[in-house]
Design a protein around this motif. Sequence first.
Motif, PDB file in Angstrom:
ATOM      1  N   THR A   2       0.836  -1.206   0.000  1.00 38.64           N
ATOM      2  CA  THR A   2       0.000   0.000   0.000  1.00 38.64           C
ATOM      3  C   THR A   2       0.866   1.250   0.000  1.00 38.64           C
ATOM      4  O   THR A   2       0.661   2.159  -0.816  1.00 38.64           O
ATOM      5  N   LYS A  44       2.107   8.922  -6.123  1.00 42.25           N
ATOM      6  CA  LYS A  44       0.866   8.852  -6.899  1.00 42.25           C
ATOM      7  C   LYS A  44      -0.297   9.525  -6.175  1.00 42.25           C
ATOM      8  O   LYS A  44      -1.152  10.125  -6.807  1.00 42.25           O
ATOM      9  N   VAL A  45      -0.325   9.402  -4.873  1.00 42.72           N
ATOM     10  CA  VAL A  45      -1.427   9.913  -4.062  1.00 42.72           C
ATOM     11  C   VAL A  45      -0.875  11.016  -3.159  1.00 42.72           C
ATOM     12  O   VAL A  45       0.267  10.930  -2.696  1.00 42.72           O
ATOM     13  N   ARG A  55       1.933  -0.628 -13.357  1.00 42.50           N
ATOM     14  CA  ARG A  55       0.746   0.114 -13.788  1.00 42.50           C
ATOM     15  C   ARG A  55       0.656   0.110 -15.309  1.00 42.50           C
ATOM     16  O   ARG A  55       1.635  -0.082 -16.006  1.00 42.50           O
ATOM     17  N   SER A 112      -5.102  -3.960 -11.819  1.00 40.54           N
ATOM     18  CA  SER A 112      -6.041  -3.672 -10.730  1.00 40.54           C
ATOM     19  C   SER A 112      -7.420  -4.254 -11.027  1.00 40.54           C
ATOM     20  O   SER A 112      -8.183  -4.551 -10.101  1.00 40.54           O
ATOM     21  N   GLN A 126      -7.688  11.752  -7.843  1.00 37.54           N
ATOM     22  CA  GLN A 126      -7.583  10.543  -8.667  1.00 37.54           C
ATOM     23  C   GLN A 126      -8.805  10.368  -9.584  1.00 37.54           C
ATOM     24  O   GLN A 126      -9.356   9.268  -9.699  1.00 37.54           O
ATOM     25  N   GLY A 172       0.405  -5.980  -5.937  1.00 33.99           N
ATOM     26  CA  GLY A 172      -0.754  -5.169  -5.590  1.00 33.99           C
ATOM     27  C   GLY A 172      -1.603  -5.831  -4.535  1.00 33.99           C
ATOM     28  O   GLY A 172      -1.405  -7.007  -4.210  1.00 33.99           O
ATOM     29  N   GLY A 185      -4.401  -0.972  -4.737  1.00 33.08           N
ATOM     30  CA  GLY A 185      -3.246  -0.355  -5.358  1.00 33.08           C
ATOM     31  C   GLY A 185      -2.335  -1.375  -6.009  1.00 33.08           C
ATOM     32  O   GLY A 185      -2.278  -2.529  -5.603  1.00 33.08           O
ATOM     33  N   ARG A 223      -8.173   0.729  -0.155  1.00 32.15           N
ATOM     34  CA  ARG A 223      -6.736   0.667  -0.398  1.00 32.15           C
ATOM     35  C   ARG A 223      -6.296  -0.187  -1.574  1.00 32.15           C
ATOM     36  O   ARG A 223      -5.251  -0.831  -1.531  1.00 32.15           O
ATOM     37  N   ALA A 282       2.555   1.599  -3.390  1.00 25.20           N
ATOM     38  CA  ALA A 282       1.621   1.948  -4.458  1.00 25.20           C
ATOM     39  C   ALA A 282       1.194   3.409  -4.354  1.00 25.20           C
ATOM     40  O   ALA A 282       0.958   4.065  -5.365  1.00 25.20           O
ATOM     41  N   TRP A 283       1.112   3.936  -3.147  1.00 27.03           N
ATOM     42  CA  TRP A 283       0.683   5.320  -2.925  1.00 27.03           C
ATOM     43  C   TRP A 283       1.817   6.301  -3.221  1.00 27.03           C
ATOM     44  O   TRP A 283       1.568   7.434  -3.609  1.00 27.03           O
TER      45      TRP A 283
END
Length: 159
Positions: free
Chosen positions: A20, A27-28, A88, A93, A120, A62, A82, A80, A23-24
Amino acid sequence: MSVVVREAVLDDAPLIAELTRAAWFGKVAATSSGHRETAERVTVHLLQGGGFILLKNDLPVGSVRWVPLDGEANVWEILRMGVLPAYRGEHLSEHLLEAVIHRAQVADIEELRLAVRADQPRLLDLYAAFGFEFAPELEYTHANPAEPAPTVMRRLLGY
């Protein structure tokens, strides 16, 4: 290419927390609590609901979790989801989302909900393609009050 989605077990909590955070990253928005994900929080989510880990060629790339909505056992919130940055653009996903939908159907869950962060918006089309609809009348129970409210989407699982 081998893609497998497997159910998460409690021993996977550190791995899911790491996936998590990774993945974040980049990007987040930095204010997202996903950047501070812990194995303890993941364990709580797994105990309350469940999760899946996405493997590509046997490597974890993921994850996703779900929990029942407080007071509504027949509604699950998807949390969550991701995929690691290097993976990607491969539509991976979608495998996670399909697995949660299938698990909910098998469990006779009536509704799935998720929230899309304001930063997003490209995810709105992905979820819509899987039958999720905008639900502006709903509030996301895990929303960060320091950020713009996310867009809540729902999918009814009529039987």
